[in-house]
Design a protein around this motif. Structure first.
Motif, short mmCIF file in Angstrom:
data_model
loop_
_atom_site.label_atom_id
_atom_site.label_comp_id
_atom_site.label_asym_id
_atom_site.label_seq_id
_atom_site.Cartn_x
_atom_site.Cartn_y
_atom_site.Cartn_z
N THR A 77 0.85 -1.19 0.00
CA THR A 77 0.00 0.00 0.00
C THR A 77 0.89 1.23 0.00
N GLU A 78 0.78 2.00 -1.09
CA GLU A 78 1.57 3.23 -1.21
C GLU A 78 0.68 4.43 -0.89
N LYS A 79 1.27 5.39 -0.20
CA LYS A 79 0.52 6.59 0.16
C LYS A 79 1.15 7.80 -0.49
N THR A 80 0.33 8.55 -1.21
CA THR A 80 0.76 9.81 -1.82
C THR A 80 -0.18 10.90 -1.33
N GLY A 81 0.32 11.74 -0.43
CA GLY A 81 -0.55 12.74 0.18
C GLY A 81 -1.61 12.05 1.01
N ASN A 82 -2.87 12.34 0.69
CA ASN A 82 -3.99 11.72 1.39
C ASN A 82 -4.53 10.49 0.67
N LEU A 83 -3.89 10.14 -0.46
CA LEU A 83 -4.36 9.02 -1.26
C LEU A 83 -3.53 7.78 -1.01
N THR A 84 -4.18 6.64 -0.97
CA THR A 84 -3.48 5.36 -0.87
C THR A 84 -3.83 4.50 -2.07
N GLU A 85 -2.90 3.67 -2.47
CA GLU A 85 -3.10 2.82 -3.64
C GLU A 85 -2.35 1.51 -3.44
N ASP A 86 -2.99 0.40 -3.82
CA ASP A 86 -2.34 -0.90 -3.75
C ASP A 86 -1.42 -1.09 -4.95
N ARG A 87 -0.22 -1.59 -4.68
CA ARG A 87 0.73 -1.95 -5.73
C ARG A 87 1.12 -3.40 -5.54
N TYR A 88 1.48 -4.06 -6.62
CA TYR A 88 1.71 -5.50 -6.59
C TYR A 88 3.09 -5.83 -7.14
N ILE A 89 3.68 -6.87 -6.57
CA ILE A 89 5.00 -7.33 -6.97
C ILE A 89 4.99 -8.85 -7.06
N THR A 90 5.60 -9.36 -8.13
CA THR A 90 5.84 -10.79 -8.25
C THR A 90 7.32 -11.02 -8.50
N ILE A 91 7.79 -12.19 -8.11
CA ILE A 91 9.15 -12.62 -8.42
C ILE A 91 9.06 -13.96 -9.12
N CYS A 92 9.78 -14.07 -10.24
CA CYS A 92 9.77 -15.29 -11.03
C CYS A 92 11.18 -15.80 -11.26
N SER A 93 11.26 -17.05 -11.67
CA SER A 93 12.56 -17.63 -12.01
C SER A 93 13.16 -16.90 -13.21
N TYR A 94 14.47 -16.91 -13.27
CA TYR A 94 15.19 -16.24 -14.36
C TYR A 94 15.44 -17.26 -15.46
N LEU A 95 14.94 -16.97 -16.65
CA LEU A 95 15.03 -17.92 -17.75
C LEU A 95 16.41 -17.91 -18.39
N PRO A 96 16.90 -19.07 -18.84
CA PRO A 96 18.21 -19.13 -19.49
C PRO A 96 18.16 -18.57 -20.90
N GLY A 97 19.34 -18.30 -21.46
CA GLY A 97 19.43 -17.82 -22.84
C GLY A 97 19.76 -16.35 -22.94
N GLU A 98 19.76 -15.86 -24.18
CA GLU A 98 20.13 -14.47 -24.46
C GLU A 98 18.92 -13.63 -24.85
N ASP A 99 18.92 -12.36 -24.38
CA ASP A 99 17.99 -11.35 -24.89
C ASP A 99 18.63 -10.72 -26.13
N LYS A 100 18.36 -11.28 -27.28
CA LYS A 100 19.08 -10.87 -28.49
C LYS A 100 18.35 -9.81 -29.29
N TYR A 101 17.04 -9.73 -29.15
CA TYR A 101 16.25 -8.87 -30.02
C TYR A 101 15.22 -8.09 -29.20
N ASN A 102 14.50 -7.20 -29.88
CA ASN A 102 13.32 -6.58 -29.29
C ASN A 102 12.29 -6.37 -30.40
N TRP A 103 11.19 -5.71 -30.07
CA TRP A 103 10.09 -5.67 -31.05
C TRP A 103 10.38 -4.76 -32.22
#
Length: 379
Positions: free
Chosen positions: A94-120
């Motif tokens: 729960t993050e608070k900015t001034g008088n406002l609060t907002e839920d934020r979410y986090i996940t952790i996943c396994s790190y996949l093998p291989g190379e990041d060779k390209y992008n879109w």
């Protein structure tokens, strides 16, 4: 931010000593970090995803359930979720900015093998990688074909979203300012608007196979090793939709040229390689069959729909956030060039996909004129 994440990891996860936290700058929707830890004298790597503001909790549950289903089905080149100390699949802050609060979410996943060779925007992988990516998409569809998602989460198909795009794009046009992006959007608005009416709404869409698509299957969301796919990730756009639309998205990403004299062209030899590999794999695995005649006949239209979805994303990102006008102008320019190429090369594209001539005149005669009054109000 790294200091806060460090404290968060110690509080919520049992990962051992944290060696470093490094931000990955490739993503657009959520913040992503690579984490290195040491536990029991072993070095480990993970991916932390800090979800964007406003995302619905049910959406996160859907993505996590999807990844779990893939692992359960033996699709072991997708990440698995690391549980918190409380054995939950994600952490809520729960993050608070001034008088406002907002839920934020986090996940952790396994790190996949291989190379990041390209992008879109630099997608032209080798032919071996291209063919293997086509096979892996078929394997993904096979693994997920019986899964029906989770209760409480349902999103529109992309074909249904087109209905709302005209009004949305008109509202963006009214916001156009003086930047290079605004000027290009304004100059191309009539053509862009006409592209929306090249999609014909048909009951036949409901007759074609549906499953939970990846939704963003491009070389930047894939890791490669020795000419083969070693991991796929980023299920932000996954949703129940037309199977052939998922193939179309991949063809748009894997086969389009971004630079030079051929910018905007779809390379037909690459379409043949990817599609041929998909069809061959689908014929030899359980759960799915190769794209049928109806799907193949609609595949060019689905590629056009994929391009519309990309345009919609570009416009939405630019007009609801603070982004570099020149960068987003290049994205929009690419989609315009793809649209123009498809108009010139529609018959060749059909011949490539179906292996025969197919004359679809309706694509080249847009009902733009009937909507001219709407355009005039903006222009």
């Amino acid at each position: 931010m790294h200091e806060n994440l460090h404290k968060f990891l110690l509080n919520f996860y049992d990962l051992g000593h944290i060696n470093y936290i490094r931000k990955n700058h490739r993503g657009y929707r959520n913040e992503t970090y690579k984490i290195e830890t040491r536990k029991d004298n072993k070095k480990n790597h993970y991916i932390l995803r800090y979800y964007r503001k406003g995302i619905l909790e049910e959406r996160i549950k859907f993505e996590i359930a999807l990844m779990h289903e893939l692992i359960q089905q033996g699709f072991d080149i997708s990440p698995h979720v690391i549980l918190t100390k409380n054995h939950t699949a994600y952490a809520k802050l729960t993050e608070k900015t001034g008088n406002l609060t907002e839920d934020r979410y986090i996940t952790i996943c396994s790190y996949l093998p291989g190379e990041d060779k390209y992008n879109w925007i630099y997608p032209l992988c080798t032919d071996a990688e291209l063919r293997d990516a086509g096979k892996v998409l078929a394997y993904y569809h096979s693994a997920i074909c019986e899964w029906r998602g989770i209760d409480g989460w349902m999103n529109q198909r992309y074909i249904d979203k087109v209905f709302f795009m005209p009004d949305q794009w008109l509202s963006f046009a009214k916001k156009a300012g003086n930047s290079s992006f605004d000027q290009y959007f304004f100059d191309q608005f009539e053509y862009l608007y006409s592209m929306l009416y090249k999609i014909q709404f048909k009951n036949r869409y409901n007759e074609m196979p549906h499953l939970v698509i990846h939704g963003d299957y491009h070389p930047g969301n894939i890791k490669f090793r020795d000419g083969k796919v070693s991991g796929i990730f980023d299920f932000d756009w996954s949703n129940a939709d037309l199977r052939c639309f998922d193939v179309a998205i991949a063809l748009l990403y894997f086969c389009s040229v971004w630079n030079g004299v051929d910018a905007g062209n779809l390379l037909l030899d690459r379409i043949e390689s990817f599609l041929g590999a998909y069809q061959e794999a689908a014929e030899n695995i359980s759960g799915i069959e190769p794209l049928n005649k109806m799907e193949l006949e609609h595949l060019p239209e689905m590629i056009h729909l994929s391009n519309l979805s990309l345009i919609d994303w570009v416009l939405g990102r630019f007009y609801t956030n603070d982004h570099d006008p020149d960068e987003y102008k290049d994205y929009l320019l690419h989609s315009v060039q793809v649209g123009q190429w498809m108009e010139r090369s529609w018959d060749q594209l059909y011949k490539c996909i179906l292996g025969q001539e197919f004359n679809l005149t309706s694509f080249k005669h847009s009902p733009l004129q009937s909507n001219k009054s709407n355009i005039d109000q903006v222009l």
